[in-house]
Design an enzyme around this catalytic site. Sequence first.
Site, PDB file in Angstrom:
ATOM      1  N   CYS A 181      21.347  43.402  51.330  1.00  0.00           N
ATOM      2  CA  CYS A 181      22.136  44.465  50.708  1.00  0.00           C
ATOM      3  C   CYS A 181      22.542  44.087  49.289  1.00  0.00           C
ATOM      4  O   CYS A 181      23.712  43.810  49.008  1.00  0.00           O
ATOM      5  CB  CYS A 181      23.367  44.736  51.561  1.00  0.00           C
ATOM      6  SG  CYS A 181      22.908  45.118  53.236  1.00  0.00           S
ATOM      7  N   ARG A 185       8.136  20.941  40.431  1.00  0.00           N
ATOM      8  CA  ARG A 185       7.335  22.154  40.594  1.00  0.00           C
ATOM      9  C   ARG A 185       5.835  21.906  40.558  1.00  0.00           C
ATOM     10  O   ARG A 185       5.093  22.443  41.382  1.00  0.00           O
ATOM     11  CB  ARG A 185       7.700  23.116  39.452  1.00  0.00           C
ATOM     12  CG  ARG A 185       7.078  24.497  39.561  1.00  0.00           C
ATOM     13  CD  ARG A 185       7.265  25.292  38.255  1.00  0.00           C
ATOM     14  NE  ARG A 185       8.614  25.189  37.743  1.00  0.00           N
ATOM     15  CZ  ARG A 185       9.625  25.974  38.106  1.00  0.00           C
ATOM     16  NH1 ARG A 185       9.408  26.959  38.943  1.00  0.00           N
ATOM     17  NH2 ARG A 185      10.836  25.794  37.615  1.00  0.00           N
ATOM     18  N   TYR A 222      11.136  25.442  44.702  1.00  0.00           N
ATOM     19  CA  TYR A 222      12.355  26.206  44.447  1.00  0.00           C
ATOM     20  C   TYR A 222      12.403  27.497  45.258  1.00  0.00           C
ATOM     21  O   TYR A 222      12.829  28.533  44.779  1.00  0.00           O
ATOM     22  CB  TYR A 222      12.511  26.463  42.935  1.00  0.00           C
ATOM     23  CG  TYR A 222      12.526  25.177  42.143  1.00  0.00           C
ATOM     24  CD1 TYR A 222      13.595  24.299  42.264  1.00  0.00           C
ATOM     25  CD2 TYR A 222      11.454  24.812  41.340  1.00  0.00           C
ATOM     26  CE1 TYR A 222      13.608  23.091  41.581  1.00  0.00           C
ATOM     27  CE2 TYR A 222      11.456  23.608  40.661  1.00  0.00           C
ATOM     28  CZ  TYR A 222      12.534  22.758  40.789  1.00  0.00           C
ATOM     29  OH  TYR A 222      12.536  21.553  40.112  1.00  0.00           O
ATOM     30  N   GLU A 258       9.132  12.567  36.451  1.00  0.00           N
ATOM     31  CA  GLU A 258       9.890  13.189  37.549  1.00  0.00           C
ATOM     32  C   GLU A 258       9.403  14.608  37.816  1.00  0.00           C
ATOM     33  O   GLU A 258      10.166  15.564  37.686  1.00  0.00           O
ATOM     34  CB  GLU A 258      11.380  13.273  37.173  1.00  0.00           C
ATOM     35  CG  GLU A 258      12.012  11.995  36.696  1.00  0.00           C
ATOM     36  CD  GLU A 258      13.368  12.230  35.989  1.00  0.00           C
ATOM     37  OE1 GLU A 258      13.731  13.397  35.715  1.00  0.00           O
ATOM     38  OE2 GLU A 258      14.049  11.240  35.726  1.00  0.00           O
TER      39      GLU A 258
HETATM   40  C1  LIG Z   1      14.721  19.617  38.185  1.00  0.00           C
HETATM   41  C2  LIG Z   1      14.482  18.309  37.538  1.00  0.00           C
HETATM   42  C3  LIG Z   1      13.204  17.766  37.501  1.00  0.00           C
HETATM   43  C4  LIG Z   1      11.989  18.496  38.010  1.00  0.00           C
HETATM   44  O1  LIG Z   1      11.721  19.617  37.240  1.00  0.00           O
HETATM   45  P1  LIG Z   1      10.354  20.443  37.525  1.00  0.00           P
HETATM   46  O2  LIG Z   1      10.425  21.542  36.522  1.00  0.00           O
HETATM   47  O3  LIG Z   1      10.441  20.937  38.907  1.00  0.00           O
HETATM   48  O4  LIG Z   1       9.234  19.517  37.303  1.00  0.00           O
HETATM   49  C5  LIG Z   1      13.058  16.497  36.973  1.00  0.00           C
HETATM   50  N1  LIG Z   1      14.107  15.805  36.478  1.00  0.00           N
HETATM   51  C6  LIG Z   1      15.353  16.312  36.479  1.00  0.00           C
HETATM   52  C7  LIG Z   1      16.468  15.503  35.938  1.00  0.00           C
HETATM   53  C8  LIG Z   1      15.588  17.573  37.010  1.00  0.00           C
HETATM   54  O5  LIG Z   1      16.826  18.070  37.002  1.00  0.00           O
END
Ligand SMILES: *Cc1c(COP(=O)(O)O)cnc(C)c1O
Length: 434
Positions: free
Chosen positions: A363, A296, A391, A293
Amino acid sequence: MSPRLPQGSQLHYLTPRDSELPQAGPELHLEGVSLQALAQAHHTPLFVYSKAAMLEALAAYTAGFAGRNALVCYAMKANSSLAVLQVFAQAGCGFDIVSGGELARALKAGADPEKIIFSGVGKTRAEMTQALGAGIGCFNVESLAELDVLNEIALGIGQRAPVSLRVNPDVDAKTHPYISTGLKGNKFGIGHADVVAAYEYAAACKGLRVVGIDCHIGSQIVDTAPYLDAADRMLDLVEAIETKGISIQHLDFGGGLGIDYAGDTPPKANALWAALFEKIDARGFGERKILTEPGRSLVGNAGVCLTEVLYLKPGEQKNFCIVDAAMNDLPRPAMYQAFHEIVAVQPKLDIGTTTMDVVGPVCESGDWLGRDRDLSVEAGDILAVLSAGAYSMSMASNYNTRNRAAEILVDAEVAHVIRERERTQDQWRSEHLL
Ligand SMILES: *Cc1c(COP(=O)(O)O)cnc(C)c1O
């Protein structure tokens, strides 16, 4: 001398060869497109992404997965703009979603519902119903209470919800405390000691169908070691669960791979996966379906945010470079004290360098984009905040009634507007005067 540019960004300085300007210096380009020209045409703040950089980042994963039964589910919270999702959907990716809104976006962008997995600790009944209706591939469930609700909803509509339990492998990802999620005492996942019992509980629910196991240990991880530790801990659990007669079809190792923000050297995705598969094969799980998953690492270095220098404000203790992008556009410095490299799009060779804090107009003292940066700039110059593909826009807000930025996706020489700049009337569209 041009600044160092991050790995995998498709950024490069080009010196115009037959320029009419006698002293034309280098100019920052993303793929074949001049960022100065984009800032002039579309104004600032402006997010610009490279399609090639995204596909190159994805290719590192697919190279690591060659010959395997594996699926990349892009964690779309990193950047959920429709055209970005479309690029990944067309490349065959699945999606890791965390809300009903993200589900709707993914479907709108052409995602295959069966390749969608639904993560998050606080799914609502409405979101579960929506996701069951769409026929998503898996719910990554994080508590027994959530299992109960999902079971009840699935039974109510005569379905069996596909589930995986997010386990907390309790490894130290040695990363930032705000974004480290694989440790004890963290709100995410089911504690290691409770996992087998939770699987027995899930397997006994008539509205649920156990399909997998998952973990996600943190973010901006730049070492292979925490992944290998987590994999070991997770595979131990799979063995223990399967002795109870419950079979686990897919293993989801989460996301979290870091990117080069400031000279960071995370492993390439194919190298990480070569190491992980060595472990997975050695332990006899090489034939299982594998999921990952990443968020980034697929988009972070594929994007920049262009911003114009409004004012230079020299001071006794600090010099400030006030720009037209702010914490509402780029929240990571204010939220996590995160570092983004900031460079001039057309570096000035003829003026001196000053150490400055780059700050926005909002601000709040927390509204800074970079501290103590050495810059040679004047009012009117365009700066590029680098590594801004992840992000950033997806976390943007309207604080100070600032309109959210426009977005461009560059593909070779072509610049596609993928999001118009928000207008103030868009912001109050759903408001009512008394
Ligand atoms: C945010 C998240 C990701 C992705 O994380 P990265 O650091 O952007 O690769 C994958 N799985 C879950 C469950 C997340 O919350």
